[in-house]
Design a protein around this motif. Structure first.
Motif, short mmCIF file in Angstrom:
data_model
loop_
_atom_site.label_atom_id
_atom_site.label_comp_id
_atom_site.label_asym_id
_atom_site.label_seq_id
_atom_site.Cartn_x
_atom_site.Cartn_y
_atom_site.Cartn_z
N SER A 278 -6.15 -4.14 -1.76
CA SER A 278 -5.94 -4.70 -3.09
C SER A 278 -7.20 -4.53 -3.92
O SER A 278 -8.31 -4.53 -3.41
N GLY A 279 -7.03 -4.37 -5.22
CA GLY A 279 -8.16 -4.25 -6.12
C GLY A 279 -8.61 -2.82 -6.34
O GLY A 279 -9.52 -2.58 -7.12
N THR A 280 -8.03 -1.85 -5.64
CA THR A 280 -8.39 -0.45 -5.84
C THR A 280 -7.58 0.12 -6.98
O THR A 280 -6.59 -0.46 -7.41
N SER A 281 -7.99 1.31 -7.45
CA SER A 281 -7.28 1.93 -8.57
C SER A 281 -6.90 3.36 -8.21
O SER A 281 -7.44 3.95 -7.28
N CYS A 282 -5.97 3.90 -8.97
CA CYS A 282 -5.48 5.25 -8.75
C CYS A 282 -6.57 6.27 -9.08
O CYS A 282 -7.24 6.17 -10.11
N PHE A 283 -6.75 7.25 -8.22
CA PHE A 283 -7.77 8.27 -8.40
C PHE A 283 -7.51 9.11 -9.65
O PHE A 283 -8.43 9.65 -10.24
N PHE A 284 -6.25 9.17 -10.07
CA PHE A 284 -5.88 10.03 -11.20
C PHE A 284 -5.84 9.29 -12.53
O PHE A 284 -6.43 9.74 -13.51
N CYS A 285 -5.14 8.15 -12.57
CA CYS A 285 -5.00 7.44 -13.84
C CYS A 285 -6.02 6.32 -14.01
O CYS A 285 -6.20 5.79 -15.11
N GLY A 286 -6.68 5.93 -12.92
CA GLY A 286 -7.69 4.89 -12.99
C GLY A 286 -7.14 3.48 -13.08
O GLY A 286 -7.88 2.53 -13.30
N LYS A 287 -5.83 3.33 -12.91
CA LYS A 287 -5.20 2.02 -13.00
C LYS A 287 -4.66 1.60 -11.64
O LYS A 287 -4.37 2.42 -10.79
N SER A 288 -4.51 0.29 -11.49
CA SER A 288 -3.92 -0.22 -10.25
C SER A 288 -2.45 -0.56 -10.48
O SER A 288 -1.56 -0.04 -9.84
N GLY A 289 -2.20 -1.43 -11.45
CA GLY A 289 -0.83 -1.77 -11.80
C GLY A 289 -0.10 -2.45 -10.66
O GLY A 289 -0.69 -2.94 -9.70
N THR A 290 1.21 -2.47 -10.78
CA THR A 290 2.03 -3.12 -9.76
C THR A 290 2.62 -2.11 -8.78
O THR A 290 3.23 -2.49 -7.78
N GLU A 291 2.45 -0.83 -9.06
CA GLU A 291 3.01 0.20 -8.19
C GLU A 291 2.16 0.37 -6.93
O GLU A 291 0.96 0.11 -6.93
N THR A 292 2.81 0.82 -5.88
CA THR A 292 2.13 1.00 -4.60
C THR A 292 1.09 2.11 -4.69
O THR A 292 1.35 3.17 -5.25
N LEU A 293 -0.07 1.84 -4.14
CA LEU A 293 -1.13 2.84 -4.06
C LEU A 293 -1.16 3.40 -2.64
O LEU A 293 -1.15 2.65 -1.67
N HIS A 294 -1.19 4.71 -2.54
CA HIS A 294 -1.25 5.37 -1.23
C HIS A 294 -2.64 5.96 -1.04
O HIS A 294 -3.26 6.43 -1.99
N GLU A 295 -3.09 5.96 0.19
CA GLU A 295 -4.41 6.51 0.48
C GLU A 295 -4.29 7.94 0.97
O GLU A 295 -3.41 8.27 1.77
N VAL A 296 -5.17 8.81 0.48
CA VAL A 296 -5.16 10.21 0.91
C VAL A 296 -5.60 10.26 2.37
O VAL A 296 -6.68 9.79 2.72
N ALA A 297 -4.75 10.84 3.21
CA ALA A 297 -5.03 10.84 4.65
C ALA A 297 -5.21 12.24 5.22
O ALA A 297 -5.59 12.38 6.38
N THR A 298 -4.94 13.28 4.42
CA THR A 298 -5.06 14.65 4.94
C THR A 298 -5.88 15.52 3.99
O THR A 298 -5.90 15.30 2.78
N PHE A 299 -6.53 16.51 4.57
CA PHE A 299 -7.32 17.43 3.76
C PHE A 299 -6.42 18.39 2.98
O PHE A 299 -6.87 19.00 2.01
N GLN A 300 -5.16 18.53 3.41
CA GLN A 300 -4.23 19.39 2.68
C GLN A 300 -4.02 18.87 1.26
O GLN A 300 -3.95 19.65 0.31
N VAL A 301 -3.91 17.55 1.15
CA VAL A 301 -3.74 16.95 -0.18
C VAL A 301 -4.98 17.21 -1.02
O VAL A 301 -4.89 17.59 -2.20
N ASP A 302 -6.14 17.01 -0.43
CA ASP A 302 -7.40 17.24 -1.14
C ASP A 302 -7.49 18.69 -1.64
O ASP A 302 -7.85 18.95 -2.80
N THR A 303 -7.14 19.62 -0.77
CA THR A 303 -7.20 21.05 -1.13
C THR A 303 -6.25 21.37 -2.27
O THR A 303 -6.61 22.07 -3.23
N ARG A 304 -5.04 20.85 -2.19
CA ARG A 304 -4.05 21.15 -3.23
C ARG A 304 -4.44 20.51 -4.56
O ARG A 304 -4.26 21.10 -5.62
N VAL A 305 -4.97 19.29 -4.51
CA VAL A 305 -5.39 18.61 -5.74
C VAL A 305 -6.51 19.41 -6.42
O VAL A 305 -6.51 19.58 -7.64
N ARG A 306 -7.45 19.93 -5.64
CA ARG A 306 -8.54 20.72 -6.20
C ARG A 306 -8.00 22.00 -6.85
O ARG A 306 -8.45 22.40 -7.94
#
Length: 226
Positions: free
Chosen positions: A37-65
């Motif tokens: 709790s208290g963390t924010s979205c890496f993309f929009c910078g907001k927390s809001g009421t929606e579920t936040l997921h944590e990046v768990a694989t390097f594949q996601v990191d690679t694709r985002v880059r």
């Protein structure tokens, strides 16, 4: 009787043990999906009421880059320069991640379409240049080309090659491209028309135009004297 009681006791213990294992698995699964709790979205910078997921694989990191580079998002690339998203324990909203993927997809598709249109445009221009040269080389002719007619030929040929032009062909740009490819070609405005002709054909073309004007004037005079 004693053996039956022992069997019941063993069966009962096994049942309780398996229930504990299932409960443990459920607890671990739940904890892996939970977010701090208290963390924010890496993309929009907001927390809001929606579920936040944590990046768990390097594949996601690679694709985002890759996506960040494709869309030219300098702000996102600056955040990514701080380290990989797994090490940063980056959190994200699903819709924000999907929005980035969609932006990258549409950007790439638009670039591919532009590249294809550019290739087809060069092919059609080459065909148009060849048409003008062949017409010019025909004996007994002093061809004068209307730019509007050439633009129509260009548009028709592009459509035949499967390129749907979103807007009208820029005639001025087409004229400049033709003049660059055909050094002996000259442009001349006549009223609302732009005419293209070769240097050696201009004199003959003007002579024919004068003859036509004289013939037209003679016809008009004959009509008046009736």
């Amino acid at each position: 009787m004693l053996r039956r009681a022992e069997k019941r006791l063993i069966a009962s213990s096994s049942a309780f043990g398996s229930t504990d294992n299932v409960s443990g698995k459920r607890a671990r699964t739940h904890s892996s999906e939970a977010t701090t709790s208290g963390t924010s979205c890496f993309f929009c910078g907001k927390s809001g009421t929606e579920t936040l997921h944590e990046v768990a694989t390097f594949q996601v990191d690679t694709r985002v880059r890759k996506c960040a580079a494709q869309v030219g998002d300098n702000e996102l690339m600056a955040r990514l320069s701080m380290g990989d998203m797994v090490a940063l324990e980056a959190k994200y909203h699903s819709k924000c991640l999907l929005a980035l993927y969609y932006r990258a997809k549409t950007t790439v598709e638009a670039e591919q379409k532009t590249d294809h249109e550019g290739v087809m445009s060069r092919i059609v221009l080459a065909e148009l240049v060849l048409y003008i040269e062949e017409t010019h080389l025909e004996e007994g002719t002093a061809p004068v080309f209307r730019l509007a007619d050439l633009a129509k030929l260009y548009t028709t040929r592009m459509e035949e090659l499967g390129v749907a032009l979103c807007k009208k062909v820029n005639s001025t740009r087409l004229k400049e491209r033709l003049l660059a490819q055909l050094p002996g070609l000259r442009s001349q405005s006549k009223g609302r028309d732009v005419l293209l002709a070769f240097d050696e054909d201009i004199g003959e073309a003007l002579g024919k135009a004068c003859e036509q004007d004289c013939e037209t004037e003679a016809v008009h005079l004959a009509v008046l004297h009736r």
